[in-house]
Design an enzyme around this catalytic site. Structure first.
Site, PDB file in Angstrom:
ATOM      1  CE  LYS A 154       3.208  29.119  49.950  1.00 53.58           C
ATOM      2  NZ  LYS A 154       2.322  28.544  48.928  1.00 53.58           N
ATOM      3  CB  ILE A 155      10.196  29.213  47.917  1.00 49.77           C
ATOM      4  CG1 ILE A 155       9.659  28.828  49.303  1.00 49.77           C
ATOM      5  CG2 ILE A 155      11.727  29.219  47.917  1.00 49.77           C
ATOM      6  CD1 ILE A 155       9.896  27.385  49.709  1.00 49.77           C
ATOM      7  CG  ASP A 174       4.768  28.092  38.310  1.00 48.54           C
ATOM      8  OD1 ASP A 174       3.727  27.435  38.157  1.00 48.54           O
ATOM      9  OD2 ASP A 174       5.249  28.326  39.433  1.00 48.54           O
ATOM     10  CB  CYS A 205       8.290  23.015  40.675  1.00 44.10           C
ATOM     11  SG  CYS A 205       9.612  21.935  40.130  1.00 44.10           S
ATOM     12  N   PRO A 206       7.007  21.780  43.270  1.00 41.88           N
ATOM     13  CG  PRO A 206       4.692  21.503  43.409  1.00 41.88           C
ATOM     14  CD  PRO A 206       5.746  22.347  42.765  1.00 41.88           C
ATOM     15  CB  THR A 232      16.428  24.837  48.432  1.00 40.05           C
ATOM     16  OG1 THR A 232      15.639  25.727  47.636  1.00 40.05           O
ATOM     17  CG2 THR A 232      17.859  25.309  48.464  1.00 40.05           C
ATOM     18  CB  SER A 233      12.316  22.138  45.541  1.00 37.12           C
ATOM     19  OG  SER A 233      10.926  21.985  45.581  1.00 37.12           O
ATOM     20  NE  ARG A 234       9.611  17.792  50.128  1.00 39.21           N
ATOM     21  CZ  ARG A 234       9.765  18.819  50.959  1.00 39.21           C
ATOM     22  NH1 ARG A 234      10.853  19.561  50.911  1.00 39.21           N
ATOM     23  NH2 ARG A 234       8.840  19.109  51.855  1.00 39.21           N
ATOM     24  CG  ASP A 258      18.506  22.354  52.272  1.00 42.32           C
ATOM     25  OD1 ASP A 258      19.418  22.209  53.118  1.00 42.32           O
ATOM     26  OD2 ASP A 258      17.301  22.485  52.592  1.00 42.32           O
ATOM     27  CD  GLU A 263      15.692  15.007  52.268  1.00 40.08           C
ATOM     28  OE1 GLU A 263      16.198  15.724  51.393  1.00 40.08           O
ATOM     29  OE2 GLU A 263      14.941  15.451  53.162  1.00 40.08           O
ATOM     30  CG  HIS A 295      15.258  18.974  54.189  1.00 42.24           C
ATOM     31  ND1 HIS A 295      14.571  18.060  53.428  1.00 42.24           N
ATOM     32  CD2 HIS A 295      14.438  20.064  54.258  1.00 42.24           C
ATOM     33  CE1 HIS A 295      13.394  18.558  53.076  1.00 42.24           C
ATOM     34  NE2 HIS A 295      13.301  19.783  53.574  1.00 42.24           N
TER      35      HIS A 295
HETATM   36  P1  NAD Z   1       4.257  26.855  46.270  1.00 39.60           P
HETATM   37  O1  NAD Z   1       3.149  25.870  46.217  1.00 39.60           O
HETATM   38  O2  NAD Z   1       3.988  28.232  46.751  1.00 39.60           O
HETATM   39  O3  NAD Z   1       4.925  26.991  44.817  1.00 39.60           O
HETATM   40  C1  NAD Z   1       5.171  25.896  43.972  1.00 39.60           C
HETATM   41  C2  NAD Z   1       5.091  26.418  42.548  1.00 39.60           C
HETATM   42  O4  NAD Z   1       5.427  25.330  41.677  1.00 39.60           O
HETATM   43  C3  NAD Z   1       3.682  26.893  42.165  1.00 39.60           C
HETATM   44  O5  NAD Z   1       3.750  28.196  41.602  1.00 39.60           O
HETATM   45  C4  NAD Z   1       3.209  25.866  41.158  1.00 39.60           C
HETATM   46  O6  NAD Z   1       2.351  26.414  40.144  1.00 39.60           O
HETATM   47  C5  NAD Z   1       4.537  25.425  40.568  1.00 39.60           C
HETATM   48  N1  NAD Z   1       4.446  24.156  39.862  1.00 39.60           N
HETATM   49  C6  NAD Z   1       3.572  23.128  40.037  1.00 39.60           C
HETATM   50  N2  NAD Z   1       3.799  22.171  39.138  1.00 39.60           N
HETATM   51  C7  NAD Z   1       4.834  22.574  38.391  1.00 39.60           C
HETATM   52  C8  NAD Z   1       5.532  22.016  37.306  1.00 39.60           C
HETATM   53  N3  NAD Z   1       5.168  20.825  36.786  1.00 39.60           N
HETATM   54  N4  NAD Z   1       6.562  22.702  36.773  1.00 39.60           N
HETATM   55  C9  NAD Z   1       6.905  23.917  37.275  1.00 39.60           C
HETATM   56  N5  NAD Z   1       6.283  24.507  38.301  1.00 39.60           N
HETATM   57  C10 NAD Z   1       5.253  23.851  38.852  1.00 39.60           C
HETATM   58  O7  NAD Z   1       5.402  26.161  47.113  1.00 39.60           O
HETATM   59  P2  NAD Z   1       6.599  26.875  47.897  1.00 39.60           P
HETATM   60  O8  NAD Z   1       6.173  27.226  49.273  1.00 39.60           O
HETATM   61  O9  NAD Z   1       7.204  27.924  47.034  1.00 39.60           O
HETATM   62  O10 NAD Z   1       7.604  25.645  48.021  1.00 39.60           O
HETATM   63  C11 NAD Z   1       8.257  25.088  46.891  1.00 39.60           C
HETATM   64  C12 NAD Z   1       8.870  23.760  47.293  1.00 39.60           C
HETATM   65  O11 NAD Z   1       9.916  24.002  48.237  1.00 39.60           O
HETATM   66  C13 NAD Z   1       7.874  22.834  48.031  1.00 39.60           C
HETATM   67  O12 NAD Z   1       7.231  21.997  47.123  1.00 39.60           O
HETATM   68  C14 NAD Z   1       8.752  22.075  48.997  1.00 39.60           C
HETATM   69  O13 NAD Z   1       8.948  20.782  48.455  1.00 39.60           O
HETATM   70  C15 NAD Z   1      10.069  22.850  49.045  1.00 39.60           C
HETATM   71  N6  NAD Z   1      10.449  23.282  50.390  1.00 39.60           N
HETATM   72  C16 NAD Z   1      11.689  22.972  50.835  1.00 39.60           C
HETATM   73  C17 NAD Z   1      12.095  23.386  52.110  1.00 39.60           C
HETATM   74  C18 NAD Z   1      13.474  23.106  52.630  1.00 39.60           C
HETATM   75  O14 NAD Z   1      13.709  23.239  53.840  1.00 39.60           O
HETATM   76  N7  NAD Z   1      14.435  22.725  51.807  1.00 39.60           N
HETATM   77  C19 NAD Z   1      11.195  24.096  52.920  1.00 39.60           C
HETATM   78  C20 NAD Z   1       9.928  24.403  52.403  1.00 39.60           C
HETATM   79  C21 NAD Z   1       9.554  24.005  51.138  1.00 39.60           C
END
Ligand code: NAD
Length: 335
Positions: A154-155, A174, A205-206, A232-234, A258, A263, A295
């Protein structure tokens, strides 16, 4: 349902109380993070609501279950902090908020990237001190440069489309390719090709065993000299010690974070009167080409309202015996 809400700040209480006017649960707000020590606060609560840095390992889950908890309702999208296998084994249901405002995180990613590219963090301070010199502020344009987007869920998909709008060449990796993005002009490539070709790389990615320290000494070595990385993921997607070494050598040209692996002991608190004990984090703060936010990518009013509404909807569905829309299963981690 009686819900123990951990790690709460005044803004969480406001959004949850507003959403709960409709949902009608009994919310009890606790300021501390959920840990083995604070878990007993939730004794007798069938539902526990937790956030990104709460501890939900086997030990805490088991203790919560023994105290009568049946549901862990995460008020975030990421779920790397939960041992889902154990939760499943001991019959604890877990829910999350899969999407509240992916635009909030995507836009913050661009904010970090643009601020670094145009040195806004330096310009802001200079102009306030009456220094209008441009020396050292030479920027770069996004137009025509190559973006690497890792994770196009999604992001990441929104970020990729924003890059297309800027006139970038967009490369993506991905485990599941998104045909809509391919139609929009995004090229999927193997990870090592992204590392080799991208001028800037952004992580969406997660965090899971397969993605732990995805950016490390070895992957950094294969990247272009001066590459920019935004995370900005983890936090643990990036080996921060390796990043510090790459920043010192100039291999890593800029870093926007972020999130940070350690953290949990820093973010969401005012530590301005304390000495930060984390030397890697402190070292990162000394670089002129690093911007770190605590964050806050998710932190918009729309996102807070949506998080509260969806978290409470998950709890309501669970209470009624219906499948909660944000139900998590151990299978999701195994994939
Ligand atoms: P999402 O589940 O919609 O998308 C994650 C994508 O990563 C998917 O398309 C999945 O197929 C892909 N993926 C899975 N394993 C993978 C790998 N080994 N290599 C590459 N890609 C892979 O998640 P999202 O809503 O887009 O969120 C992404 C990340 O953003 C979340 O996991 C979360 O940790 C982080 N996040 C951070 C904040 C923040 O405030 N900083 C807020 C929300 C989410």
């Amino acid at each position: 349902m009686k819900v123990a809400v951990f790690s709460t700040k005044p803004y969480d209480r406001t959004s949850f109380q507003a959403a709960n006017a409709q949902a009608g649960h009994e919310l009890v707000f606790f300021q501390p993070r959920l840990t083995a020590q604070t878990g007993p606060l939730a004794a007798g609560f069938p539902a526990v609501c937790a956030f990104v840095n709460d501890t939900l390992d086997a030990h805490v889950l088991l203790a919560l279950m023994k105290q009568g908890t049946k549901l862990i309702a995460l008020r975030c999208a990421g779920f790397n902090q939960v041992d889902l296998e154990v939760a499943e084994q001991i019959g604890l249901a877990v829910t999350r908020v899969p999407a509240y405002s992916p635009h909030a995180v995507a836009e913050h990613t661009l904010a970090l990237l643009l601020a670094l590219d145009r040195k806004l963090h330096k310009a802001y301070n200079r102009v306030r001190e009456g220094n209008f010199s441009l020396d050292g502020l030479l920027g770069r344009e996004l137009f025509g440069r190559t973006a690497g987007v890792i994770g196009t869920g999604k992001i990441g998909a929104i970020v990729a489309k924003i890059f297309i709008g800027f006139g970038c060449k967009v490369l993506a990796y991905d485990v599941a390719e998104n045909p809509d993005l391919q139609t929009a002009g995004v090229s999927y490539l193997p990870l090592d090709e992204i590392f080799r070709q991208a001028d800037f790389i952004t992580l969406h990615c997660p965090l899971m065993p397969q993605t732990f320290h995805l950016i490390n000494e070895d992957s950094l070595a294969t990247m272009k000299r001066g590459v920019m990385i935004v995370n900005t993921s983890r936090g643990a997607l990036l080996d921060a010690k390796a990043a510090v070494r790459a920043l010192k050598s100039g291999k890593l040209g800029a870093l926007g974070l972020d999130v940070y692996e350690e953290e949990g002991d820093l973010f969401f608190e005012d530590l301005s009167n304390r000495v930060i004990q984390d030397d890697v984090f402190s070292r990162m703060l000394t670089f002129p080409n690093v911007i770190i936010t605590g964050h806050q990518a998710f932190f918009t009013q729309r996102a807070l309202d949506s998080i509260a509404q969806q978290t409470l909807a998950n709890i309501t569905a669970f209470e009624k015996g219906e499948p909660p829309p944000g139900r998590l299963t151990a299978e999701m981690v195994r994939r």
